[in-house]
Design a protein around this motif. Structure first.
Motif, PDB file in Angstrom:
ATOM      1  N   THR A 182       0.806  -1.218   0.000  1.00 25.31           N
ATOM      2  CA  THR A 182       0.000   0.000   0.000  1.00 25.31           C
ATOM      3  C   THR A 182       0.841   1.269   0.000  1.00 25.31           C
ATOM      4  OG1 THR A 182      -0.140  -0.070   2.412  1.00 25.31           O
ATOM      5  CG2 THR A 182      -1.911  -1.129   1.175  1.00 25.31           C
ATOM      6  N   GLU A 183       2.149   1.138   0.042  1.00 27.23           N
ATOM      7  CA  GLU A 183       3.005   2.328   0.052  1.00 27.23           C
ATOM      8  C   GLU A 183       3.258   2.891  -1.343  1.00 27.23           C
ATOM      9  OE1 GLU A 183       4.448  -0.716   1.230  1.00 27.23           O
ATOM     10  OE2 GLU A 183       3.502  -0.439   3.183  1.00 27.23           O
ATOM     11  N   ILE A 184       2.861   2.161  -2.368  1.00 26.87           N
ATOM     12  CA  ILE A 184       3.080   2.576  -3.753  1.00 26.87           C
ATOM     13  C   ILE A 184       2.203   3.778  -4.059  1.00 26.87           C
ATOM     14  CG2 ILE A 184       2.981   1.815  -6.159  1.00 26.87           C
ATOM     15  CD1 ILE A 184       3.180  -1.070  -5.103  1.00 26.87           C
ATOM     16  N   ASP A 185       2.753   4.749  -4.797  1.00 27.46           N
ATOM     17  CA  ASP A 185       2.008   5.968  -5.097  1.00 27.46           C
ATOM     18  C   ASP A 185       0.945   5.772  -6.178  1.00 27.46           C
ATOM     19  OD1 ASP A 185       3.352   7.465  -3.238  1.00 27.46           O
ATOM     20  OD2 ASP A 185       4.885   8.141  -4.644  1.00 27.46           O
ATOM     21  N   SER A 186       1.276   5.050  -7.239  1.00 27.68           N
ATOM     22  CA  SER A 186       0.359   4.987  -8.376  1.00 27.68           C
ATOM     23  C   SER A 186      -0.749   3.959  -8.175  1.00 27.68           C
ATOM     24  CB  SER A 186       1.146   4.679  -9.656  1.00 27.68           C
ATOM     25  OG  SER A 186       1.823   3.450  -9.499  1.00 27.68           O
ATOM     26  N   CYS A 187      -0.451   2.701  -8.285  1.00 27.07           N
ATOM     27  CA  CYS A 187      -1.454   1.640  -8.171  1.00 27.07           C
ATOM     28  C   CYS A 187      -1.068   0.727  -7.016  1.00 27.07           C
ATOM     29  CB  CYS A 187      -1.523   0.837  -9.464  1.00 27.07           C
ATOM     30  SG  CYS A 187      -2.044   1.780 -10.896  1.00 27.07           S
ATOM     31  N   LYS A 188      -1.904   0.672  -6.014  1.00 23.84           N
ATOM     32  CA  LYS A 188      -1.633  -0.165  -4.853  1.00 23.84           C
ATOM     33  C   LYS A 188      -1.977  -1.619  -5.168  1.00 23.84           C
ATOM     34  CE  LYS A 188      -2.687   3.649  -1.729  1.00 23.84           C
ATOM     35  NZ  LYS A 188      -1.429   4.242  -1.845  1.00 23.84           N
ATOM     36  N   ILE A 189      -1.262  -2.535  -4.539  1.00 21.89           N
ATOM     37  CA  ILE A 189      -1.469  -3.963  -4.757  1.00 21.89           C
ATOM     38  C   ILE A 189      -1.983  -4.567  -3.456  1.00 21.89           C
ATOM     39  CG2 ILE A 189      -0.381  -6.154  -5.334  1.00 21.89           C
ATOM     40  CD1 ILE A 189       1.578  -4.568  -7.077  1.00 21.89           C
ATOM     41  N   TYR A 190      -3.144  -5.226  -3.533  1.00 23.69           N
ATOM     42  CA  TYR A 190      -3.782  -5.795  -2.356  1.00 23.69           C
ATOM     43  C   TYR A 190      -3.869  -7.311  -2.483  1.00 23.69           C
ATOM     44  CZ  TYR A 190      -5.299  -1.055  -1.330  1.00 23.69           C
ATOM     45  OH  TYR A 190      -5.322   0.284  -1.064  1.00 23.69           O
ATOM     46  N   LEU A 191      -3.707  -7.989  -1.352  1.00 19.83           N
ATOM     47  CA  LEU A 191      -3.890  -9.428  -1.281  1.00 19.83           C
ATOM     48  C   LEU A 191      -5.228  -9.683  -0.586  1.00 19.83           C
ATOM     49  CD1 LEU A 191      -2.336 -12.245  -1.626  1.00 19.83           C
ATOM     50  CD2 LEU A 191      -2.208 -12.118   0.837  1.00 19.83           C
ATOM     51  N   LEU A 225      -6.041 -13.793  -3.831  1.00 21.85           N
ATOM     52  CA  LEU A 225      -6.100 -13.002  -5.061  1.00 21.85           C
ATOM     53  C   LEU A 225      -5.190 -11.794  -4.891  1.00 21.85           C
ATOM     54  CD1 LEU A 225      -9.264 -14.053  -4.440  1.00 21.85           C
ATOM     55  CD2 LEU A 225      -9.574 -12.934  -6.612  1.00 21.85           C
ATOM     56  N   MET A 226      -4.289 -11.597  -5.814  1.00 24.02           N
ATOM     57  CA  MET A 226      -3.418 -10.427  -5.808  1.00 24.02           C
ATOM     58  C   MET A 226      -3.989  -9.458  -6.830  1.00 24.02           C
ATOM     59  SD  MET A 226      -0.678  -9.256  -4.307  1.00 24.02           S
ATOM     60  CE  MET A 226       0.169 -10.667  -3.676  1.00 24.02           C
ATOM     61  N   ILE A 227      -4.404  -8.272  -6.362  1.00 24.88           N
ATOM     62  CA  ILE A 227      -5.102  -7.313  -7.212  1.00 24.88           C
ATOM     63  C   ILE A 227      -4.367  -5.988  -7.218  1.00 24.88           C
ATOM     64  CG2 ILE A 227      -7.245  -6.042  -7.541  1.00 24.88           C
ATOM     65  CD1 ILE A 227      -8.709  -8.387  -6.325  1.00 24.88           C
ATOM     66  N   LYS A 228      -4.128  -5.479  -8.421  1.00 22.13           N
ATOM     67  CA  LYS A 228      -3.515  -4.166  -8.603  1.00 22.13           C
ATOM     68  C   LYS A 228      -4.651  -3.162  -8.806  1.00 22.13           C
ATOM     69  CE  LYS A 228      -0.116  -1.858 -11.535  1.00 22.13           C
ATOM     70  NZ  LYS A 228       0.751  -2.036 -12.708  1.00 22.13           N
ATOM     71  N   ASN A 229      -4.802  -2.252  -7.855  1.00 26.63           N
ATOM     72  CA  ASN A 229      -5.921  -1.319  -7.845  1.00 26.63           C
ATOM     73  C   ASN A 229      -5.456   0.052  -8.343  1.00 26.63           C
ATOM     74  OD1 ASN A 229      -8.426  -0.227  -7.363  1.00 26.63           O
ATOM     75  ND2 ASN A 229      -8.042   0.129  -5.194  1.00 26.63           N
ATOM     76  N   CYS A 230      -5.821   0.378  -9.578  1.00 25.20           N
ATOM     77  CA  CYS A 230      -5.491   1.683 -10.151  1.00 25.20           C
ATOM     78  C   CYS A 230      -6.726   2.586 -10.088  1.00 25.20           C
ATOM     79  CB  CYS A 230      -5.007   1.515 -11.591  1.00 25.20           C
ATOM     80  SG  CYS A 230      -3.464   0.581 -11.715  1.00 25.20           S
TER      81      CYS A 230
END
Length: 125
Positions: free
Chosen positions: A85-94, A106-111
């Protein structure tokens, strides 16, 4: 004024207030998503999903469809300790959930406008 009269006025006003709320909120998609897990899931679920090739292969092999995947996300639980969740652009959630009594991750990239499902896999628990 006696206590019983005050109680009757209070309960009468309370009942009228509940009826008004039911009238105004009837048919609206009002929800109370205040927790971090609920807000994250709601944000991800409101976007169209894109699947990677690995995810598409897993979905085909396991005979899943888009409705099942949507429900896995919608009713899943976000593991923030394993998410990025520290990423600025698209956070990645498990997101963890279970399907047919087997645990899934499920590994999801949330843009901003799209949610990409990067990976779906069974866990060995």
């Amino acid at each position: 004024m006696k206590f019983i009269h005050r109680l009757a006025y209070y309960l009468g006003g309370f009942a009228i207030g509940l009826m008004l709320l039911m009238f105004f909120l009837n048919g609206k998609d009002a929800s109370c998503d205040y927790g971090p897990n609920a807000r994250t899931i709601k944000n991800i679920s409101s976007k169209p999903f894109i699947y990677t090739n690995e995810t598409s292969n897993f979905i085909a092999e396991q005979s899943l469809d888009s409705t099942i995947v949507n429900n896995l996300v919608k009713f899943g639980s976000v593991d923030f300790s394993k998410s990025k969740t520290e990423i600025d652009s698209c956070k990645i959630y498990l997101i963890e959930n279970s399907y047919k009594e087997r645990d899934l991750e499920l590994m999801i990239k949330n843009c901003d406008s799209i949610a990409t499902i990067l990976d779906i896999k069974y866990t060995n628990n």
